[in-house]
Design an enzyme around this catalytic site. Sequence first.
Site, PDB file in Angstrom:
ATOM      1  N   GLU A 269       0.891  -1.162   0.000  1.00 54.69           N
ATOM      2  CA  GLU A 269       0.000   0.000   0.000  1.00 54.69           C
ATOM      3  C   GLU A 269       0.923   1.204   0.000  1.00 54.69           C
ATOM      4  OE1 GLU A 269      -1.779   2.973   0.804  1.00 54.69           O
ATOM      5  OE2 GLU A 269      -2.449   2.230   2.756  1.00 54.69           O
ATOM      6  N   GLU A 400       4.469  12.869  -4.594  1.00 53.99           N
ATOM      7  CA  GLU A 400       3.757  12.874  -3.313  1.00 53.99           C
ATOM      8  C   GLU A 400       4.515  13.757  -2.325  1.00 53.99           C
ATOM      9  OE1 GLU A 400       3.643   9.124  -1.000  1.00 53.99           O
ATOM     10  OE2 GLU A 400       1.523   9.589  -0.735  1.00 53.99           O
TER      11      GLU A 400
HETATM   12  P1  NAP Z   1       9.218   4.597   4.326  1.00 49.96           P
HETATM   13  O1  NAP Z   1      10.690   4.727   4.348  1.00 49.96           O
HETATM   14  O2  NAP Z   1       8.557   3.979   3.168  1.00 49.96           O
HETATM   15  O3  NAP Z   1       8.841   3.823   5.687  1.00 49.96           O
HETATM   16  C1  NAP Z   1       7.785   2.916   5.860  1.00 49.96           C
HETATM   17  C2  NAP Z   1       8.255   1.715   6.668  1.00 49.96           C
HETATM   18  O4  NAP Z   1       9.231   0.959   5.931  1.00 49.96           O
HETATM   19  C3  NAP Z   1       8.931   2.055   7.974  1.00 49.96           C
HETATM   20  O5  NAP Z   1       8.603   1.085   8.946  1.00 49.96           O
HETATM   21  C4  NAP Z   1      10.395   1.981   7.606  1.00 49.96           C
HETATM   22  O6  NAP Z   1      11.260   1.836   8.677  1.00 49.96           O
HETATM   23  C5  NAP Z   1      10.415   0.779   6.708  1.00 49.96           C
HETATM   24  N1  NAP Z   1      11.568   0.703   5.813  1.00 49.96           N
HETATM   25  C6  NAP Z   1      12.421   1.676   5.415  1.00 49.96           C
HETATM   26  N2  NAP Z   1      13.337   1.192   4.551  1.00 49.96           N
HETATM   27  C7  NAP Z   1      13.060  -0.126   4.400  1.00 49.96           C
HETATM   28  C8  NAP Z   1      13.634  -1.172   3.624  1.00 49.96           C
HETATM   29  N3  NAP Z   1      14.674  -0.956   2.823  1.00 49.96           N
HETATM   30  N4  NAP Z   1      13.082  -2.402   3.703  1.00 49.96           N
HETATM   31  C9  NAP Z   1      12.015  -2.637   4.479  1.00 49.96           C
HETATM   32  N5  NAP Z   1      11.434  -1.676   5.247  1.00 49.96           N
HETATM   33  C10 NAP Z   1      11.942  -0.443   5.198  1.00 49.96           C
HETATM   34  O7  NAP Z   1       8.561   6.016   4.559  1.00 49.96           O
HETATM   35  P2  NAP Z   1       9.239   7.317   5.215  1.00 49.96           P
HETATM   36  O8  NAP Z   1      10.683   7.447   4.846  1.00 49.96           O
HETATM   37  O9  NAP Z   1       8.919   7.273   6.634  1.00 49.96           O
HETATM   38  O10 NAP Z   1       8.415   8.459   4.486  1.00 49.96           O
HETATM   39  C11 NAP Z   1       8.873   8.914   3.233  1.00 49.96           C
HETATM   40  C12 NAP Z   1       7.746   9.175   2.297  1.00 49.96           C
HETATM   41  O11 NAP Z   1       6.990   7.982   2.142  1.00 49.96           O
HETATM   42  C13 NAP Z   1       6.726  10.183   2.760  1.00 49.96           C
HETATM   43  O12 NAP Z   1       7.114  11.483   2.509  1.00 49.96           O
HETATM   44  C14 NAP Z   1       5.532   9.771   1.963  1.00 49.96           C
HETATM   45  O13 NAP Z   1       5.603  10.320   0.676  1.00 49.96           O
HETATM   46  C15 NAP Z   1       5.659   8.275   1.870  1.00 49.96           C
HETATM   47  N6  NAP Z   1       4.820   7.575   2.872  1.00 49.96           N
HETATM   48  C16 NAP Z   1       3.705   6.972   2.440  1.00 49.96           C
HETATM   49  C17 NAP Z   1       2.881   6.350   3.350  1.00 49.96           C
HETATM   50  C18 NAP Z   1       1.617   5.681   2.947  1.00 49.96           C
HETATM   51  O14 NAP Z   1       0.734   5.508   3.768  1.00 49.96           O
HETATM   52  N7  NAP Z   1       1.495   5.230   1.720  1.00 49.96           N
HETATM   53  C19 NAP Z   1       3.200   6.351   4.712  1.00 49.96           C
HETATM   54  C20 NAP Z   1       4.392   6.955   5.119  1.00 49.96           C
HETATM   55  C21 NAP Z   1       5.175   7.566   4.184  1.00 49.96           C
HETATM   56  P3  NAP Z   1      11.882   3.178   9.318  1.00 49.96           P
HETATM   57  O15 NAP Z   1      10.748   3.882   9.947  1.00 49.96           O
HETATM   58  O16 NAP Z   1      12.866   2.734  10.294  1.00 49.96           O
HETATM   59  O17 NAP Z   1      12.511   3.935   8.183  1.00 49.96           O
END
Ligand code: NAP
Length: 496
Positions: A269, A400
């Site tokens: 998602e 986004e």
């Molecule tokens: P993200 O990096 O995609 O984080 C989501 C989850 O994935 C977190 O639990 C994160 O852990 C984990 N994660 C990070 N790198 C990973 C990897 N290589 N393999 C497996 N899991 C991994 O999101 P973010 O950096 O917090 O946010 C960045 C952008 O993502 C936002 O600006 C937004 O555009 C988008 N976002 C989208 C949603 C949505 O609902 N679709 C939600 C959040 C963010 P950590 O927390 O330790 O990094």
Amino acid sequence: MGLIGTVNSTVRSFLSQPHRLWIDGQWVAAASGQSFPVENPANGDTISQVAKGDAADIDRAVRAARAAFEGPWSQLSASARGRLLWRLADLIDQNADELAQLESLDNGKPITVARAGDVPLAADIFRYMAGWSTKISGKTFPISVPYTPGAEYFAYTTKEAVGVVGQIIPWNFPLLMAAWKLAPALAAGCTVVLKPAEQTPLSALRLGQLIQDAGFPSGVVNIVTGFGEAGAHLAQHPGVDKVAFTGSTEVGRLIVAAAAGNLKKVTLELGGKSPNIIFDDADLDVAIPGAANAIFFNHGQCCCAGSRLYIHDKVYDKVLAGITQIAQTIQLGEGLDPKTQMGPLVSREQLDRVCSYVRSGVESGARVVVGGRSLEKAGYFMQPTILTETRPDMKVVREEIFGPVMTAMRFTDTEDLLRQANDTEYGLAAGLWTRDVRKAHQVSARLRAGTTWINCYNIFDAALPFGGYKQSGWGREMGEDAVNLYLETKSVCLLK
Ligand code: NAP
Ligand code: MG
């Protein structure tokens, strides 16, 4: 210090405990012995410490989940599984104030929103999925088999749990994302290793305590707090049968690559850049606050945020003025303040990212109608922002932003509008506002998105599937669709 002094005593005592990982029914320190601080985004203060799980802890958790899957969890009747899920929903309700306060402190969201939305929705999905536990069924088939003339068979399908599931969730709705992920997996009979986002681990840990209180067998749910590397290890783990992820499209791609090693099942998602369309025949008294809510709700930190607003030329000025006025009067403040309508963004990093998008928009010729700046005070506060005079190729229109930033655009011709609305790599959601029922259905059918909201926005229910077309994801959350994504189909054929 802020309003943290006003939280109830159970929250205060929860925050003051050092938090461990929940593996095999035990609260255990990370193998490395390390922990990391949890921050209050309203002022940057450290509010708690949680264990920093890494690959070794994920390994332990996967082993526990496998043992529970092969042992106690598969021996439990479907009805007993359902009763546990129902009991968990009741415990969420009984601890709703505490969960809402934790969520508001950790994520920054208004306490009123956490109390009215996040927490009851989390209870609701467990209750809804409790019902599915006893309604998972196969079919029978009158097969003919042309190459065995005269033979008769009894053929049927059964549905079996996929197995051990890794679930990786983001920080925008920490408790609710945990609930959306856990509930269908558990209803289907899977066991889980959950990795919360590093920014917001607290409500998942409290949920772990409630899962324990509800009486789930050890190892059915395991919670490993930590960073992206823990998530990456879980996504590639050969002992995991499926990975379910919510977060950025960029990390979604990494999940798919990591899952290739053992070809585990994947659901995703991901992000969105959802179009929201106001036609000239819309009821503007509903559409104007609706469009403001579509982007400003949860500070724009929603994957389905209505970030691209298309307004019919005839009502453009009135709509823009109306949303601008709302943006100017939104009360920004600490989430725990009941008067707050918009809290801080989740982190310094997220605030910087949102501000850099606004700068890039301005540099490429967009106009800031309202907002556009962060507040010059402690915490990660961003003004509700509207950009106009954008072009379809600008980053602020294509990417986004995940903050309270809307681009407002004018249209006259519906065909041209549909082309623009669908001109995106995403396809999560869309909104449209009109009094013309026929047009509503016709436009809805032509929008390439997993959800369309008509004369409403951000309406969620445990029964209604949610997920993305195109690069917004694979599969669906909630509803029967979500349960099916945690099941395998076994075909059984017997010679009569
Ligand atoms: P993200 O990096 O995609 O984080 C989501 C989850 O994935 C977190 O639990 C994160 O852990 C984990 N994660 C990070 N790198 C990973 C990897 N290589 N393999 C497996 N899991 C991994 O999101 P973010 O950096 O917090 O946010 C960045 C952008 O993502 C936002 O600006 C937004 O555009 C988008 N976002 C989208 C949603 C949505 O609902 N679709 C939600 C959040 C963010 P950590 O927390 O330790 O990094
Ligand atoms: Mg936090």
